[in-house]
Design a protein around this motif. Sequence first.
Motif, short mmCIF file in Angstrom:
data_model
loop_
_atom_site.label_atom_id
_atom_site.label_comp_id
_atom_site.label_asym_id
_atom_site.label_seq_id
_atom_site.Cartn_x
_atom_site.Cartn_y
_atom_site.Cartn_z
N ALA A 262 16.87 33.15 -3.58
CA ALA A 262 17.91 32.20 -3.94
C ALA A 262 18.77 32.79 -5.06
O ALA A 262 18.31 33.61 -5.86
N ALA A 263 20.01 32.32 -5.11
CA ALA A 263 20.93 32.65 -6.20
C ALA A 263 21.01 31.43 -7.11
O ALA A 263 20.97 30.30 -6.64
N GLY A 264 21.11 31.68 -8.40
CA GLY A 264 21.16 30.58 -9.37
C GLY A 264 22.55 30.38 -9.94
O GLY A 264 23.31 31.33 -10.10
N SER A 265 22.86 29.13 -10.29
CA SER A 265 24.15 28.79 -10.89
C SER A 265 24.11 29.03 -12.40
O SER A 265 23.07 29.36 -12.97
N GLY A 266 25.24 28.84 -13.04
CA GLY A 266 25.31 28.93 -14.49
C GLY A 266 24.92 30.29 -15.02
O GLY A 266 25.27 31.33 -14.45
N THR B 259 20.73 28.24 -4.75
CA THR B 259 21.23 28.30 -3.38
C THR B 259 20.35 29.26 -2.60
O THR B 259 20.31 30.46 -2.91
N VAL B 260 19.63 28.73 -1.62
CA VAL B 260 18.75 29.57 -0.79
C VAL B 260 19.62 30.41 0.13
O VAL B 260 20.54 29.91 0.77
N LEU B 261 19.31 31.71 0.18
CA LEU B 261 20.12 32.66 0.96
C LEU B 261 19.33 33.20 2.14
O LEU B 261 18.11 33.35 2.07
N LYS B 262 20.04 33.53 3.19
CA LYS B 262 19.42 34.13 4.37
C LYS B 262 19.92 35.56 4.51
O LYS B 262 21.00 35.90 4.04
N ASN B 263 19.12 36.39 5.13
CA ASN B 263 19.49 37.78 5.42
C ASN B 263 19.79 38.61 4.16
O ASN B 263 20.71 39.42 4.15
N LEU C 15 11.12 24.12 -6.05
CA LEU C 15 11.41 24.62 -4.70
C LEU C 15 11.82 23.51 -3.74
O LEU C 15 12.51 23.78 -2.76
N VAL C 16 11.43 22.29 -4.00
CA VAL C 16 11.77 21.16 -3.12
C VAL C 16 13.23 20.74 -3.32
O VAL C 16 13.96 20.54 -2.36
N ASN C 17 13.65 20.62 -4.58
CA ASN C 17 15.01 20.15 -4.88
C ASN C 17 15.99 21.28 -5.15
O ASN C 17 17.16 21.01 -5.44
N ASN C 18 15.53 22.52 -5.07
CA ASN C 18 16.38 23.70 -5.28
C ASN C 18 17.12 23.65 -6.61
O ASN C 18 18.34 23.82 -6.68
N ASP D 106 17.69 40.73 0.74
CA ASP D 106 16.43 41.27 0.27
C ASP D 106 16.44 41.31 -1.25
O ASP D 106 17.12 42.14 -1.86
N GLY D 107 15.74 40.38 -1.87
CA GLY D 107 15.67 40.31 -3.32
C GLY D 107 14.94 41.46 -3.95
O GLY D 107 14.98 41.63 -5.17
N ASN D 108 14.27 42.27 -3.15
CA ASN D 108 13.66 43.48 -3.70
C ASN D 108 14.72 44.50 -4.08
O ASN D 108 14.47 45.39 -4.86
N LYS D 109 15.92 44.35 -3.50
CA LYS D 109 17.01 45.28 -3.78
C LYS D 109 18.05 44.71 -4.74
O LYS D 109 18.88 45.44 -5.23
N ASN D 110 18.02 43.41 -5.00
CA ASN D 110 19.02 42.75 -5.83
C ASN D 110 18.36 42.02 -6.99
O ASN D 110 17.74 40.98 -6.78
N PRO D 111 18.50 42.52 -8.22
CA PRO D 111 17.81 41.91 -9.35
C PRO D 111 18.38 40.56 -9.78
O PRO D 111 17.77 39.87 -10.60
N HIS D 112 19.53 40.15 -9.23
CA HIS D 112 20.13 38.88 -9.62
C HIS D 112 19.69 37.72 -8.73
O HIS D 112 20.16 36.60 -8.89
N LEU D 113 18.78 37.99 -7.80
CA LEU D 113 18.24 36.93 -6.96
C LEU D 113 16.86 36.53 -7.46
O LEU D 113 16.20 37.29 -8.17
N PHE D 114 16.44 35.34 -7.07
CA PHE D 114 15.15 34.81 -7.49
C PHE D 114 14.22 34.68 -6.29
O PHE D 114 14.66 34.28 -5.21
N THR D 115 12.96 34.99 -6.49
CA THR D 115 11.94 34.72 -5.47
C THR D 115 11.90 33.20 -5.33
O THR D 115 11.73 32.50 -6.32
N TRP D 116 12.04 32.68 -4.12
CA TRP D 116 12.16 31.24 -3.97
C TRP D 116 11.21 30.67 -2.92
O TRP D 116 11.52 29.77 -2.16
N SER D 117 10.01 31.24 -2.86
CA SER D 117 8.95 30.71 -1.99
C SER D 117 7.63 31.28 -2.48
O SER D 117 7.59 32.33 -3.12
N ASP D 118 6.57 30.57 -2.16
CA ASP D 118 5.25 31.04 -2.57
C ASP D 118 4.85 32.32 -1.85
O ASP D 118 4.07 33.11 -2.37
#
Length: 122
Positions: A64-68, A40-44, A87-90, A46-58
């Motif tokens: 983005a946040a991941g399921s499972g 799930t792509v997130l807005k607003n 990145l296309v199909n998330n 900062d993944g630099n501050k949250n280790p549970h997010l993924f870099t989701w662009s080149d």
Amino acid sequence: MNNYIDCSKVYIDKSSLGGIGVFAKQDLKKDEVVEIGIMTVLKNVDGNKNPHLFTWSDDRKSWAAGSGCLPFYNHFYIPNIKKVGDLVNNTMAVYTLKDVKKGEELGNYYSSKKWRTCFQIF
């Protein structure tokens, strides 16, 4: 099998690294799909501050946040899995890099560990 989310081969438990980790429910063969999840792509955020997010662009500007179990694979300097993002199909798939025994913790190499501030404490 659901085409978007399948984490039936893994479970979450306490890790010897501290916190929790992802473990194999069964023996897994090299190059086997371990898990498939939705991103799930997130807005607003900062993944630099949250280790549970993924870099989701080149360009490293989208997160983005991941399921499972996707957010809970620990960093291994010698990984036994790799995560492959679409990145296309998330979606993201997790594959084994070697044979893995039932009960073994699974971990990938965090390439962003070199530049993300949230990983500097590890």
